[in-house]
Scaffold this motif. Structure first.
Motif, PDB file in Angstrom:
ATOM      1  N   UNK A 149       0.824  -1.208   0.000  1.00  9.50           N
ATOM      2  CA  UNK A 149       0.000   0.000   0.000  1.00  9.50           C
ATOM      3  C   UNK A 149       0.861   1.263   0.000  1.00  9.50           C
ATOM      4  N   UNK A 150       1.899   1.283   0.826  1.00 10.26           N
ATOM      5  CA  UNK A 150       2.752   2.463   0.902  1.00 10.26           C
ATOM      6  C   UNK A 150       3.526   2.677  -0.384  1.00 10.26           C
ATOM      7  N   UNK A 151       3.932   1.578  -1.016  1.00 18.47           N
ATOM      8  CA  UNK A 151       4.633   1.700  -2.302  1.00 18.47           C
ATOM      9  C   UNK A 151       3.697   2.275  -3.368  1.00 18.47           C
ATOM     10  N   UNK A 152       2.440   1.832  -3.368  1.00 15.53           N
ATOM     11  CA  UNK A 152       1.478   2.364  -4.334  1.00 15.53           C
ATOM     12  C   UNK A 152       1.226   3.851  -4.092  1.00 15.53           C
ATOM     13  N   UNK A 153       1.097   4.236  -2.834  1.00 14.84           N
ATOM     14  CA  UNK A 153       0.915   5.651  -2.533  1.00 14.84           C
ATOM     15  C   UNK A 153       2.094   6.475  -3.046  1.00 14.84           C
ATOM     16  N   UNK A 154       3.299   5.987  -2.780  1.00 13.22           N
ATOM     17  CA  UNK A 154       4.485   6.718  -3.197  1.00 13.22           C
ATOM     18  C   UNK A 154       4.626   6.819  -4.700  1.00 13.22           C
ATOM     19  N   UNK A 155       4.176   5.802  -5.394  1.00 11.63           N
ATOM     20  CA  UNK A 155       4.347   5.779  -6.847  1.00 11.63           C
ATOM     21  C   UNK A 155       3.262   6.557  -7.591  1.00 11.63           C
ATOM     22  N   UNK A 177       9.830   1.563  -1.950  1.00  7.01           N
ATOM     23  CA  UNK A 177      10.090   1.859  -3.358  1.00  7.01           C
ATOM     24  C   UNK A 177       9.859   0.602  -4.197  1.00  7.01           C
ATOM     25  N   UNK A 178       9.703   0.810  -5.471  1.00 11.18           N
ATOM     26  CA  UNK A 178       9.533  -0.320  -6.371  1.00 11.18           C
ATOM     27  C   UNK A 178       8.078  -0.670  -6.591  1.00 11.18           C
ATOM     28  N   UNK A 180       4.430  -2.727  -6.698  1.00  9.87           N
ATOM     29  CA  UNK A 180       3.641  -3.415  -5.687  1.00  9.87           C
ATOM     30  C   UNK A 180       2.443  -4.060  -6.355  1.00  9.87           C
ATOM     31  N   UNK A 181       1.963  -5.119  -5.758  1.00 14.76           N
ATOM     32  CA  UNK A 181       0.790  -5.804  -6.279  1.00 14.76           C
ATOM     33  C   UNK A 181      -0.455  -4.974  -5.958  1.00 14.76           C
ATOM     34  N   UNK A 182      -1.231  -4.629  -6.996  1.00 15.60           N
ATOM     35  CA  UNK A 182      -2.372  -3.739  -6.812  1.00 15.60           C
ATOM     36  C   UNK A 182      -3.399  -4.325  -5.846  1.00 15.60           C
ATOM     37  N   UNK A 183      -3.712  -5.600  -5.984  1.00 18.65           N
ATOM     38  CA  UNK A 183      -4.710  -6.206  -5.102  1.00 18.65           C
ATOM     39  C   UNK A 183      -4.245  -6.181  -3.657  1.00 18.65           C
ATOM     40  N   UNK A 184      -2.988  -6.494  -3.432  1.00 20.57           N
ATOM     41  CA  UNK A 184      -2.458  -6.456  -2.069  1.00 20.57           C
ATOM     42  C   UNK A 184      -2.471  -5.038  -1.524  1.00 20.57           C
ATOM     43  N   UNK A 185      -2.086  -4.076  -2.364  1.00 26.81           N
ATOM     44  CA  UNK A 185      -2.040  -2.684  -1.929  1.00 26.81           C
ATOM     45  C   UNK A 185      -3.415  -2.191  -1.501  1.00 26.81           C
ATOM     46  N   UNK A 186      -4.432  -2.474  -2.310  1.00 25.50           N
ATOM     47  CA  UNK A 186      -5.776  -2.005  -1.981  1.00 25.50           C
ATOM     48  C   UNK A 186      -6.327  -2.727  -0.761  1.00 25.50           C
ATOM     49  N   UNK A 187      -5.986  -3.988  -0.600  1.00 22.14           N
ATOM     50  CA  UNK A 187      -6.449  -4.746   0.563  1.00 22.14           C
ATOM     51  C   UNK A 187      -5.838  -4.202   1.856  1.00 22.14           C
ATOM     52  N   UNK A 188      -4.607  -3.685   1.769  1.00 20.38           N
ATOM     53  CA  UNK A 188      -3.924  -3.169   2.951  1.00 20.38           C
ATOM     54  C   UNK A 188      -4.378  -1.762   3.344  1.00 20.38           C
ATOM     55  N   UNK A 204       0.653  12.738   1.588  1.00 23.31           N
ATOM     56  CA  UNK A 204       2.023  13.174   1.858  1.00 23.31           C
ATOM     57  C   UNK A 204       3.002  12.139   1.306  1.00 23.31           C
ATOM     58  N   UNK A 205       4.282  12.499   1.230  1.00 22.36           N
ATOM     59  CA  UNK A 205       5.278  11.566   0.697  1.00 22.36           C
ATOM     60  C   UNK A 205       5.934  10.729   1.794  1.00 22.36           C
TER      61      UNK A 205
END
Length: 240
Positions: A149-155, A177-178, A180-188, A204-205
């Motif tokens: 989730x944090x990687x998706x936010x940052x990207x 960084x790098x 991230x799996x979209x499904x995992x990110x949204x689930x988190x 915020x960053x």
């Protein structure tokens, strides 16, 4: 200001009097700190407190909303304790600061969030709000369960440079960084944060480590002008 609306099995209203305030503060303590107690701070008396109750009158969810007419007032708000918001303060208000959002852990019903957004739509229209802001929390202090989730936010979702919050808090965690799996990110992600992002919101960053509430939180902002027209229409339909 008054709010009274109903959707399905839920009724939304504003807290009215000490008993209502105590109920909100007790639910907040359960959700953020665990166990019985009262979560209260100096911003409570500056805010409207939204209550979602079931048809039996039991409190299901609560949040508070402070209306700041301009950037100067916003810099005296809750989120500005943790983030340097001087860039955002140059924007034209009013700002509606949303905080202490919590839902009874036993409730798993999407209508709760829908009626909350209906109430917020009424506030936005009544106060001519231009920005919805606040701190959106991830449970616990460890960022490891939220790496995707944090990687998706940052990207994808960091604030534009001219509005971006700068570092202020003493303890922060930077986004992974790098890819991230979209499904995992949204689930988190917390449901409220997913809603903000769907409406064109940004963050915020970095995340702040809040040891008082045992959470990690990110500053979140939704410029009202960027909310998709279809979404705004749906929210106003809920608001009646």
């Amino acid at each position: 200001m008054t709010i009274a609306l109903r959707k399905g099995a839920y009724v939304v209203r504003l807290a009215d009097g000490p008993a209502d305030m105590a109920a909100c503060q007790q639910m907040r303590h359960v959700c953020f700190c665990g166990g019985t107690g009262v979560d209260a701070d100096r911003f409570d008396h500056l805010s409207h407190h939204i209550m979602v109750e079931d048809l039996g009158g039991s409190l299901t969810a609560t949040l508070r909303v402070a209306i700041w007419p301009d950037g100067r007032a916003m810099l005296g708000g809750y989120a500005a304790q943790f983030y340097d918001l001087s860039r955002l303060a140059a924007a034209r208000g009013p700002f509606a600061e949303i905080g202490r959002f919590c839902i009874d852990p036993a409730v798993r019903d999407a209508d709760v969030l829908r009626v909350i957004w209906g109430a917020l739509a009424r506030i936005v229209d009544a106060e001519d709000v231009r920005y919805l802001i606040g701190c959106t929390s991830f449970a616990g202090l460890d960022p490891a369960p939220y790496q995707a989730a944090l990687a998706l936010l940052g990207r994808r979702h960091v604030a534009p440079g001219h509005l971006r919050p700068a570092l202020k808090a003493g303890e922060v965690t930077h986004f992974a960084t790098g890819p991230s799996d979209m499904k995992s990110a949204l689930r988190q992600m917390p449901a409220l944060l997913r809603s903000y992002l769907m409406m064109g919101g940004w963050v915020s960053d970095h995340a702040v480590v809040d040891r008082d509430l045992q959470t990690l939180h990110v500053f979140t902002c939704v410029p009202v002008a960027t909310i998709p027209a279809a979404r705004a229409k749906a929210l106003r339909a809920v608001a009646g």
